[in-house]
Design an enzyme around this catalytic site. Structure first.
Site, PDB file in Angstrom:
ATOM      1  N   LYS A   1       7.040  -1.319  -4.433  1.00 51.95           N
ATOM      2  CA  LYS A   1       5.959  -1.486  -5.402  1.00 51.95           C
ATOM      3  C   LYS A   1       6.272  -2.699  -6.274  1.00 51.95           C
ATOM      4  CE  LYS A   1       3.402   1.259  -8.858  1.00 51.95           C
ATOM      5  NZ  LYS A   1       3.355   2.553  -9.582  1.00 51.95           N
TER       6      LYS A   1
ATOM      7  N   SER B   1      -0.933   5.146  -9.077  1.00 47.96           N
ATOM      8  CA  SER B   1      -0.954   3.696  -9.035  1.00 47.96           C
ATOM      9  C   SER B   1      -0.135   3.108  -7.890  1.00 47.96           C
ATOM     10  CB  SER B   1      -0.424   3.138 -10.352  1.00 47.96           C
ATOM     11  OG  SER B   1       0.953   3.454 -10.511  1.00 47.96           O
TER      12      SER B   1
ATOM     13  N   SER C   1       1.922   8.838 -10.290  1.00 42.10           N
ATOM     14  CA  SER C   1       1.652   7.645  -9.478  1.00 42.10           C
ATOM     15  C   SER C   1       2.390   7.564  -8.155  1.00 42.10           C
ATOM     16  CB  SER C   1       1.955   6.378 -10.295  1.00 42.10           C
ATOM     17  OG  SER C   1       0.929   6.153 -11.225  1.00 42.10           O
TER      18      SER C   1
END
Lengths: 494, 481
Positions: A79, A154, A178
């Site tokens: 990420k 997310s 997330s």
């Protein structure tokens, strides 16, 4: 054969047998990224050269009989919240465009030391603020199971890349759900470790008292293998837990006989999709069949969790994001006339609407005259939510619930209503308020073919217990062997 | 109403840089004078993902200062973020302590005129310093070398009543911090900084007036000047029927006056909240007790002991203790030489003179306290005269050698050998028959002439007492001839 359909642990075995090289596996991933990712849009930066160099180094180690563990040679992706030395890191925000970190996050260093080639950086909601990966400055990521839908967020890029067979595992961050929520929406396994279990050093901060890094993988054993590498004390993070983790692979196949599972009624209320609710109830029966006992429990302050989270997390965010001022790195507005103008214009141009909304919410909650009513009160409620779990864990070992109240929703469906979007985290964020570990594991598909996940929450630092329970459930079905249709079209033989 | 009818009320906030080698939340050096931005890490630069880790030496020094100022030490204290935007503040917030500072409720007693004055300390907390903005024409540059240097903020209650009191409090506070080894006490270089809160009220009033915060007071003289100016300004304002505004004023050192910097309406909302990156600081009582046990004797206690126990004058005691290194030198010499008064004279006399003349720090001088004690013993043992001893000390200061070896080398040893002195005395008397005759005739003042002649002949090394005795005896004898 298509080697990218292997699980992380399977690939590790093939590498050990020398049936396959790390370079071959890495090249296969890179080919699939080229073929599939134009549709999914999970990667925002591919580091082909860096990944191949690491793969070659891994193969050389193996040839010399000096491999360094399960992840050696296994291509993974990160990420964009995680700092990578020499590789642009943006947190999905325009304000960090062009920022090349001079250092690796601790988790990135640990992965490199474990020998894992890093394929690149994955899309996410801007500064991890969102539940659909739509607030990214790089545009949305699409759910591999249905390209018209979001992969959740997310860490949507991480979940989508794993689901689309673009990498063998990915790291995400989880502040209010997330990691777990996108895992549930993509038929992947996501682990949010106990607060303090994994170092936050070099992880771009959203809400510091909630943020944790964790793996998103295809199987529970894969998640255990990745977490094993990450779960260490780090002297550079003052909130890092001092004790190193146990061996997560040890009891993984130990089953759930005698495990006391609490089912909180507050997690099965309004807004829960009926198919999701039914799937989790079916899963509960499976656990019971395997020898676990089910107990109805109550976590009475759950109804305040969302409001509490949306005071505290934005408050911390408003502070954490103050450093993006255009002075030292990242975006700086041009043609400015004064210092005030520099700040205002840089930040107006650099941040997207959701980030601005949360900065304003948080600034308000910390303001003189409002602090007691908002920030301090929310901290008190946070303590009550923690106590709910403490008393529940006196009678049960794990808490079982749905991960996301709904399966993957359509792109654009909730972008006009922040509150509707915030509700996507209603079942995951109490875990972050309490600092507990949580796992999301696939629990079936809707009649429309969309993945669903269940969530297991545990006592602080009982990741081993959660993984063991998740594994026991996983063994009872074949969800993890099912792949999104688009993966069948890709040819990435190796 | 004249100014004498008003009562000034003053409180001071002091920022003292702590003498740690590395910064409060990173391993970067606190060294002074490096190339801009050299002493920085990702933490000092406020890079994304960087996290603070507490330097425990800072806590140690804060507790030392708190105990020396009679504070209660909080075993549980909390780090807070204080927000504002400025280019020299890389994170957009300063890490400090707010609701639960490490030290509270102390006091500082200091000499003031013929009495002692006690000022209450409201709180002491730890925090990080900001960097520096350097303005060059239309450009502004940022140097973050200082960012993250540890500071103690020491806040007094509004217990001071004049600019003189404020200056004396400040000096006493500085002396204590220097004594503790936590601060270098340098106002000019900004490692010891002071802001003053000043208000006035009519004498006999029970409620304080509106206070004004004064900044940029970087010398003791400026502290006094600025406060006096501000008192006069406020009195004049009130007398003219005006009202004092709550504001921050900057002291203009060129003009010697204060001018408005920002008013109450511009007061910043710092949005303090507990720093989630740093757990609350929890201290063990044993840790605090351990520091208490190693606390040095502080200046005021030293002065009292020097006067009461050692019998020094108050004046000498103050002079000796004003410099921690001098007091330490004095005390280690005292362990080897018992006459405190004579030793004090030498420390304040020859030793201080040499130090000032040569421009070396006392901690760097070659001569040791033991060596000074040795010299004083030689004087007492009459192996060297008091006068010659000064020359001997000069050589000891230069070379770091013992008194005995310098005396021997320079031939400055005092001659107490009666036979040797007698020979010289006989010789002088024989060569000056006229003066002997004068003495015999009753002109006893000539005695001094003989002493001078003998001493000159002996190059000052003759034991004066022996010379006197022998001269008297011989003159008596000659008279009898």
């Amino acid at each position: 054969m298509n080697c990218t359909a292997l699980s992380l642990t399977q690939l590790s075995g093939r590498l050990a047998e020398k049936a396959l090289s790390s370079v071959e596996a890495t090249e296969a991933c890179l080919r699939r990224v080229e073929q599939v990712d134009p549709k999914v849009k999970s990667f925002i930066r591919v580091d082909r050269d860096g990944a191949l160099r690491a793969a070659q180094a891994s193969d050389a180690r193996r040839a010399a009989g000096k491999t360094v563990g399960v992840l050696d040679g296994v291509p993974v992706a990160l990420k964009d919240m995680l700092l990578t030395e020499g590789l642009e890191t943006t947190a999905g925000s325009k304000i960090l465009r062009g920022f090349i970190p001079p250092y690796d996050a601790t988790v990135v260093r640990l992965l490199r030391e474990a020998g894992a080639p890093i394929l690149g950086k994955l899309n996410q909601d801007e500064f991890a603020m969102g539940s659909s990966t739509e607030s990214s400055a790089f545009g949305p990521t699409h759910n591999p199971w249905d390209l018209s839908r979001t992969p959740g967020g997310s860490s949507g890029g991480s979940a989508a890349a794993v689901a689309a067979q673009l990498c063998f595992g990915a790291l995400g961050t989880d502040t209010g759900g997330s990691i777990r929520q996108p895992a549930a929406m993509t038929n992947t396994v996501g682990v949010k470790p106990t607060y303090g279990r994994v170092s936050r050093y070099g992880v771009i901060a959203y809400a510091s008292s909630f943020d944790q890094v964790g793996p998103i993988t295809r199987t529970v054993a894969d998640a255990a293998a990745m977490l094993q590498v990450l779960a260490r004390h780090d002297a550079r993070d003052a909130t890092s837990h001092r004790v190193d983790a146990p061996d997560y692979s040890q009891g993984l196949e130990g089953g759930v006989r005698g495990l006391r599972i609490g089912v909180p009624k507050e997690y099965f209320g309004d807004g829960l999709d009926s198919e999701v609710g039914e799937a989790v109830q079916r899963a509960a029966k499976v656990f019971e069949k395997l020898g676990a006992t089910l107990t109805d429990i109550s976590l009475p302050h759950t109804r305040y969790a969302l409001a509490t989270y949306y005071v505290l997390a934005p408050a911390e965010a408003s502070s954490n994001l103050a450093r993006y001022d255009g002075i030292r790195y990242g975006h700086r507005a041009q043609g400015i006339k004064s210092l005030k103008d520099l700040y205002a214009t840089t930040r107006s141009e650099g941040f997207g609407p959701e980030v601005k909304r949360r900065i304003m919410l948080g600034t308000y909650a910390l303001s003189a005259g409002y602090y007691d009513a908002y920030y301090r009160k929310a901290q008190q409620v946070r303590t009550l939510v923690q106590r709910d779990f403490q008393s529940a864990f006196q009678n049960v070992d794990v808490v079982l619930s749905p991960t996301s109240p709904v399966p993957a929703f359509r792109l654009g469906e909730k972008t006009q209503s922040p509150l509707a979007m915030y509700l996507m985290d209603v079942l995951t964020l109490p875990c972050n308020l309490a600092g507990l570990p949580g796992v999301s594991v696939p629990c079936g598909f809707t009649r429309g073919g969309l993945p669903m996940g269940l969530q297991l929450l545990g006592r602080p630092f009982d990741e081993a217990g959660l993984l063991q329970a998740a594994r026991a459930f996983e063994r009872e079905h074949d969800f993890s062997s099912r792949w999104p249709p688009l993966t069948r079209d890709a040819r990435a033989d190796c | 109403m004249p100014i004498a009818d008003f009562q000034p009320v003053i409180g001071l906030e002091v920022h003292a840089q702590l003498l740690t080698e590395s910064k409060i939340f990173s391993g970067a050096s606190t060294g002074f004078g490096a190339e801009p931005n050299l002493h920085t890490t990702e933490v000092c630069l406020g890079l994304p993902g960087a996290l603070p880790v507490l330097n425990e030496k800072v806590v140690h020094m804060a507790v030392r200062a708190g105990l020396a100022l009679n504070c209660q030490i909080r075993l549980h204290s909390v780090w807070a973020r204080k927000h504002y935007f400025y280019p020299d503040l890389p994170k957009g917030y300063q890490i400090t302590q707010y609701e639960e500072p490490i030290c509270e409720h102390g006091n500082l007693v200091f000499p003031f005129g013929d009495t002692e004055k006690s000022v209450r300390i409201l709180r002491i907390h730890m925090e990080e310093d900001a960097g520096k903005n350097i303005h060059q024409g239309a450009q502004s540059l940022v140097d973050l070398n200082r960012a993250g240097t540890p500071l103690l903020e020491i806040v007094s209650e509004p217990d001071l009543r004049s600019a003189d009191e404020a200056a004396e409090y400040l000096k006493a506070l500085r002396d204590i911090l220097v004594y503790l080894g936590v601060n270098d006490g340098n106002l000019e270089e900004g490692s010891f900084r002071c802001d003053a809160n000043v208000s006035v009220m009519k004498k006999g009033a029970t409620e304080f007036g509106t206070r004004v915060e004064l900044k940029n007071l970087n010398s003791f003289r400026f502290v006094k000047q600025a406060i006096d100016y501000e008192i006069a300004r406020q009195v004049e304002l009130v007398e003219g029927g005006g009202k004092v505004e709550q504001e921050t004023r900057l002291f203009d050192t060129q003009r010697g006056e204060t001018r408005a910097m920002r008013g109450k309406e511009d007061a910043r909302d710092y949005r303090y909240f507990p720093d989630p990156d740093l757990p609350p600081l929890v201290l063990e009582p044993a840790f605090v007790d351990g520091i208490k046990a190693t606390l040095p004797e502080l200046p005021l206690a030293k002065v009292r002991r020097y006067v009461d126990v050692l019998g020094l004058s108050e004046y000498d005691a103050r002079l000796l203790t004003a410099d921690k290194a001098l007091a330490a030198f004095f005390e280690s010499a005292l362990a080897h030489y018992g006459d405190a008064k004579k030793l004090a004279n030498w420390c304040l006399g020859e030793l201080s003179r040499q130090v000032n003349e040569k421009g070396v720090a006392l901690t760097q001088v070659k001569v040791t306290p033991v060596q000074l004690a040795g010299l004083l013993q030689a004087i007492d043992g009459k192996t060297v005269s008091n006068n010659a001893a000064k020359e001997v000390f000069g050589a000891m200061f230069e070379s770091g050698r013992d008194a005995q070896s310098v005396i021997a080398e320079k031939g400055l040893g005092q001659v107490s050998d009666t036979g040797a002195i007698e020979a010289v005395v006989n010789d002088i008397l024989a060569r000056h028959p006229a003066e002997v005759a004068q003495y015999k005739a009753g002109k006893v003042q000539v005695f001094g002439f003989f002493v001078g002649q003998v001493m000159r002949a002996m190059k000052g090394k003759g034991n004066p007492q022996t010379v006197n005795e022998l001269l008297k005896a011989k003159l008596k004898l000659t008279r009898a001839f």
